[in-house]
Design a protein around this motif. Structure first.
Motif, PDB file in Angstrom:
ATOM      1  N   UNK A  75       0.851  -1.245   0.023  1.00  0.00           N
ATOM      2  CA  UNK A  75      -0.036  -0.095  -0.102  1.00  0.00           C
ATOM      3  C   UNK A  75       0.749   1.322  -0.059  1.00  0.00           C
ATOM      4  N   UNK A  76       2.057   1.329   0.767  1.00  0.00           N
ATOM      5  CA  UNK A  76       3.006   2.364   0.642  1.00  0.00           C
ATOM      6  C   UNK A  76       3.483   2.670  -0.434  1.00  0.00           C
ATOM      7  N   UNK A  77       3.874   1.577  -1.184  1.00  0.00           N
ATOM      8  CA  UNK A  77       4.450   1.626  -2.619  1.00  0.00           C
ATOM      9  C   UNK A  77       3.351   2.177  -3.589  1.00  0.00           C
ATOM     10  N   UNK A  78       1.942   1.585  -3.529  1.00  0.00           N
ATOM     11  CA  UNK A  78       1.019   2.101  -4.575  1.00  0.00           C
ATOM     12  C   UNK A  78       0.847   3.530  -4.327  1.00  0.00           C
ATOM     13  N   UNK A  79       0.919   4.269  -2.918  1.00  0.00           N
ATOM     14  CA  UNK A  79       0.879   5.463  -2.868  1.00  0.00           C
ATOM     15  C   UNK A  79       1.914   6.308  -3.282  1.00  0.00           C
ATOM     16  N   UNK A  80       3.183   5.542  -3.247  1.00  0.00           N
ATOM     17  CA  UNK A  80       4.338   6.340  -3.714  1.00  0.00           C
ATOM     18  C   UNK A  80       4.160   6.381  -5.432  1.00  0.00           C
ATOM     19  N   UNK A  81       3.520   5.614  -6.139  1.00  0.00           N
ATOM     20  CA  UNK A  81       3.184   5.488  -7.584  1.00  0.00           C
ATOM     21  C   UNK A  81       2.540   7.010  -8.008  1.00  0.00           C
ATOM     22  N   UNK A  82       1.788   7.641  -7.054  1.00  0.00           N
ATOM     23  CA  UNK A  82       1.214   8.808  -7.339  1.00  0.00           C
ATOM     24  C   UNK A  82       2.139  10.096  -7.618  1.00  0.00           C
ATOM     25  N   UNK A  83       3.338   9.963  -6.861  1.00  0.00           N
ATOM     26  CA  UNK A  83       4.375  10.996  -6.934  1.00  0.00           C
ATOM     27  C   UNK A  83       4.823  11.121  -8.224  1.00  0.00           C
ATOM     28  N   UNK A  84       5.163  12.165  -8.910  1.00  0.00           N
ATOM     29  CA  UNK A  84       5.472  12.405 -10.135  1.00  0.00           C
ATOM     30  C   UNK A  84       6.816  12.193 -10.372  1.00  0.00           C
ATOM     31  N   UNK A  85       7.742  12.712  -9.868  1.00  0.00           N
ATOM     32  CA  UNK A  85       9.199  12.639 -10.199  1.00  0.00           C
ATOM     33  C   UNK A  85       9.869  11.595  -9.246  1.00  0.00           C
ATOM     34  N   UNK A  86      10.981  10.980  -9.850  1.00  0.00           N
ATOM     35  CA  UNK A  86      11.766   9.865  -9.131  1.00  0.00           C
ATOM     36  C   UNK A  86      12.316  10.370  -7.838  1.00  0.00           C
ATOM     37  N   UNK A  87      12.845  11.827  -8.161  1.00  0.00           N
ATOM     38  CA  UNK A  87      13.280  12.285  -6.970  1.00  0.00           C
ATOM     39  C   UNK A  87      12.741  12.592  -5.600  1.00  0.00           C
ATOM     40  N   UNK A  88      11.417  12.944  -5.987  1.00  0.00           N
ATOM     41  CA  UNK A  88      10.419  13.141  -4.956  1.00  0.00           C
ATOM     42  C   UNK A  88       9.997  11.793  -4.424  1.00  0.00           C
ATOM     43  N   UNK A  89       9.877  10.836  -5.271  1.00  0.00           N
ATOM     44  CA  UNK A  89       9.395   9.448  -4.800  1.00  0.00           C
ATOM     45  C   UNK A  89      10.226   8.888  -3.992  1.00  0.00           C
ATOM     46  N   UNK A  90      11.471   9.113  -4.259  1.00  0.00           N
ATOM     47  CA  UNK A  90      12.681   8.705  -3.280  1.00  0.00           C
ATOM     48  C   UNK A  90      12.754   9.270  -2.151  1.00  0.00           C
ATOM     49  N   UNK A  91      12.475  10.589  -1.843  1.00  0.00           N
ATOM     50  CA  UNK A  91      12.408  11.387  -0.907  1.00  0.00           C
ATOM     51  C   UNK A  91      11.292  10.804   0.023  1.00  0.00           C
ATOM     52  N   UNK A  92      10.200  10.742  -0.375  1.00  0.00           N
ATOM     53  CA  UNK A  92       8.882   9.966   0.337  1.00  0.00           C
ATOM     54  C   UNK A  92       9.179   8.919   0.870  1.00  0.00           C
ATOM     55  N   UNK A  93      10.019   7.847  -0.046  1.00  0.00           N
ATOM     56  CA  UNK A  93      10.165   6.649   0.419  1.00  0.00           C
ATOM     57  C   UNK A  93      10.987   6.638   1.491  1.00  0.00           C
ATOM     58  N   UNK A  94      12.236   7.423   1.749  1.00  0.00           N
ATOM     59  CA  UNK A  94      13.153   7.567   2.646  1.00  0.00           C
ATOM     60  C   UNK A  94      12.374   7.856   4.013  1.00  0.00           C
ATOM     61  N   UNK A  95      11.497   9.156   3.658  1.00  0.00           N
ATOM     62  CA  UNK A  95      10.972   9.495   4.962  1.00  0.00           C
ATOM     63  C   UNK A  95       9.954   8.696   5.530  1.00  0.00           C
ATOM     64  N   UNK A  96       9.370   7.713   4.645  1.00  0.00           N
ATOM     65  CA  UNK A  96       8.239   6.971   5.024  1.00  0.00           C
ATOM     66  C   UNK A  96       9.047   5.948   6.185  1.00  0.00           C
ATOM     67  N   UNK A  97      10.270   5.249   5.713  1.00  0.00           N
ATOM     68  CA  UNK A  97      11.024   4.237   6.173  1.00  0.00           C
ATOM     69  C   UNK A  97      11.430   4.792   7.492  1.00  0.00           C
ATOM     70  N   UNK A  98      11.974   6.242   7.613  1.00  0.00           N
ATOM     71  CA  UNK A  98      12.727   6.726   8.699  1.00  0.00           C
ATOM     72  C   UNK A  98      12.058   7.241   9.743  1.00  0.00           C
TER      73      UNK A  98
END
Length: 141
Positions: A75-98
Motif C-alpha cells: 500500500x505504501x508503494x501504491x501511494x508512492x506511484x502517485x508521486x510524479x518525479x523519481x527524486x520526490x518519490x525517493x524522498x517520500x520513500x526514505x521519509x516513510x521508512x525513517x
C-alpha cells in the motif's frame, strides 16, 4: 516484504516478457485482462487487471528490486506511484521508512505536498487537519 517482491517480479514479467521491454504491449488492452484471468485461475484473488497495472507501474518506477525498503508495504508503494518525479518519490520513500509513517500519514504528506526540496515535513499529528485531495490520474493499460 514478500508480497512487495512478488508484485515487483510480476511487474518485471509484464514489462520484460509480455511487453518485450516496451512501455506498453503492442497488442493492445487485452494483455492485462488475459494475464489477470490466468493468474486468478492459478493463484486466486489479488490479480485483477487494475492490480496488474499497479504492478507494472511499480516495476517501472522502481526498476532496482534491491533498492526497495523492507519497512514499506504494498500500500505504501501504491501511494508512492502517485508521486510524479523519481527524486520526490525517493524522498517520500526514505521519509516513510525513517519516520515510520503509516499509509495514512504518507497519503496525507503526499496530499499536502510535503516538500522534498526543502525537506519540509508536516507533523503526523497535524495530518488529520488537512483534507485529502485525490491526485490520482487515470492510467490505462
Amino acid at each position: 516484504m514478500a508480497q512487495v517482491q512478488t508484485y515487483w517480479q510480476i511487474g518485471r514479467h509484464i514489462v520484460g516478457f509480455e511487453q518485450g521491454g516496451q512501455a506498453r504491449a503492442a497488442y493492445g488492452k487485452q494483455l492485462l485482462p488475459q494475464l489477470a484471468q490466468t493468474l486468478t485461475n492459478e493463484f486466486g484473488k489479488g490479480f485483477d487487471a487494475s492490480n496488474l497495472r499497479y504492478m507494472r507501474l511499480f516495476y517501472q518506477a522502481f526498476p532496482n528490486c534491491d533498492a526497495l525498503r523492507h519497512e514499506l508495504s504494498w500500500t505504501h508503494y501504491r501511494l508512492l506511484l502517485r508521486v510524479d518525479t523519481p527524486k520526490a518519490r525517493l524522498w517520500y520513500m526514505q521519509e516513510t521508512a525513517e519516520q515510520n509513517w503509516s499509509t495514512r500519514v504518507l497519503r496525507r504528506q503526499i496530499a499536502i505536498k510535503a516538500d522534498p526540496q526543502t525537506a519540509t515535513v508536516y507533523p503526523a499529528a497535524l495530518a488529520d487537519h488537512y483534507p485529502i485531495q485525490d491526485n490520482r490520474r487515470s492510467r490505462s493499460s
